[in-house]
Design a protein around this motif. Sequence first.
Motif, PDB file in Angstrom:
ATOM      1  N   ASP A 280      -2.832  -0.841  11.010  1.00 34.23           N
ATOM      2  CA  ASP A 280      -2.038   0.369  11.195  1.00 34.23           C
ATOM      3  C   ASP A 280      -0.538   0.119  11.030  1.00 34.23           C
ATOM      4  N   ILE A 283       1.332   1.036   5.235  1.00 40.09           N
ATOM      5  CA  ILE A 283       1.311   2.394   4.694  1.00 40.09           C
ATOM      6  C   ILE A 283       0.812   2.305   3.252  1.00 40.09           C
ATOM      7  N   ASN A 284      -0.020   3.248   2.854  1.00 40.80           N
ATOM      8  CA  ASN A 284      -0.487   3.310   1.472  1.00 40.80           C
ATOM      9  C   ASN A 284       0.012   4.612   0.855  1.00 40.80           C
ATOM     10  N   ARG A 285       0.812   4.466  -0.195  1.00 44.04           N
ATOM     11  CA  ARG A 285       1.320   5.622  -0.913  1.00 44.04           C
ATOM     12  C   ARG A 285       1.104   5.419  -2.402  1.00 44.04           C
ATOM     13  N   ASP A 289       0.669  -0.472  -1.210  1.00 43.52           N
ATOM     14  CA  ASP A 289       0.797  -0.728   0.218  1.00 43.52           C
ATOM     15  C   ASP A 289       2.233  -1.109   0.543  1.00 43.52           C
ATOM     16  N   TYR A 290       2.710  -0.568   1.670  1.00 47.83           N
ATOM     17  CA  TYR A 290       4.068  -0.835   2.115  1.00 47.83           C
ATOM     18  C   TYR A 290       4.043  -1.235   3.589  1.00 47.83           C
ATOM     19  N   ARG A 292       6.983  -1.437   6.889  1.00 52.25           N
ATOM     20  CA  ARG A 292       8.332  -1.045   7.297  1.00 52.25           C
ATOM     21  C   ARG A 292       9.024  -2.267   7.883  1.00 52.25           C
ATOM     22  N   ASP A 302      11.180   0.332   3.660  1.00 50.66           N
ATOM     23  CA  ASP A 302       9.811   0.086   3.228  1.00 50.66           C
ATOM     24  C   ASP A 302       9.799  -0.926   2.103  1.00 50.66           C
ATOM     25  N   LYS A 336       5.961  -0.436  13.347  1.00 51.58           N
ATOM     26  CA  LYS A 336       4.742   0.356  13.181  1.00 51.58           C
ATOM     27  C   LYS A 336       5.118   1.756  12.716  1.00 51.58           C
ATOM     28  N   PRO A 337       4.507   2.264  11.651  1.00 47.39           N
ATOM     29  CA  PRO A 337       4.841   3.581  11.155  1.00 47.39           C
ATOM     30  C   PRO A 337       4.587   4.657  12.217  1.00 47.39           C
TER      31      PRO A 337
END
Length: 337
Positions: A280, A283-285, A289-290, A292, A302, A336-337
């Motif tokens: 967690d 981040i997947n955009r 994958d990124y 922070r 990011d 953590k996002p």
Amino acid sequence: MRATIALALTLAASVPPAAAFAADAPRSESLLAIAPAAIVDERPVAATIEGTKTVPARVRSGGTVVNVLVREGDAVTAGQVMAVLKDAKLLAQKSGADARVDEAKARLAQARQDVVRNRPLVPQGVTSQAQLEAMETAATAAAEALRAAEAERGVLAQRVAETQVLAPAAGRVVRIAMSLGTELMPGEALGLVATGPTLVRLRLPQGGAIALKAGDTVRVDDITPAGAVKATVSLVYPRVEDGAVVADATAPDLAGAFIGQRVRAWVPEGRRQAILVPADYLINRFGLDYARLRGADGHVSDVPVQRGTTHTPGAAGQPALVEVLSGLRAGDVVVKP
């Protein structure tokens, strides 16, 4: 290639003052300091579920199978009747022995009655002493004849009892090789019984560089719907069978497993250092994958990372950990996002 986590990561939750962050940073953040963790690489090997020993249930006295009292998968105790055989010739011999015993009993009763009836007649001169002694001798002979007939009947009765096929030990029936009406000879196996605790039997490639030893932990798939179970290596056999080294492993969740079931086991192959982060924290955009990353000045940005294998948590309630192949290094702090 799969791996298990040998060293846990430490998560730290902090709420720093708002002035310590840039304008785009959140006022409350969950931070994670990146540190390399030691993980154990694993490789899959073939394995089967086996009993400690598999012993045959053999026929002691031959005959025709007339009743099978157990099925594959049934639990049996030592000495339990698994099947009943019938030998017509043996039953006829047993009936003849019973008749001879009855005849011997009748002869003995008659001889003893003659002795009792004639003993008072000796003083009166009606029966001589020699005749009385002959009667007593006949009674003794009749008693010995009865004893011999009963011994013969006992032998035949034992042979009839041995037409029952007994379980050689406590365990589970894994095979019944015969059906009703089958003729069996003494010494033939009616079925197989798996005794002792159920275990996982591993077969490791002979040429593989796997230093497996007693006490090592392996993971076994395909046994329970809940997922993999952990098994402890109890014995590594000092021999090679068909180019493979055989090892046994025990696990607490094998009681309901099928004997002979093929499973996949993961055995340790080596240790290495890797960067692991909770899933967690990524981040997947748009397929990338990124993570922070928090800089030394408090600014959060990011950065792209390359995701590796996802590792199952070691205990309930812990998050799954993802191996990061590139994009992060030791000492980085991620948010953590």
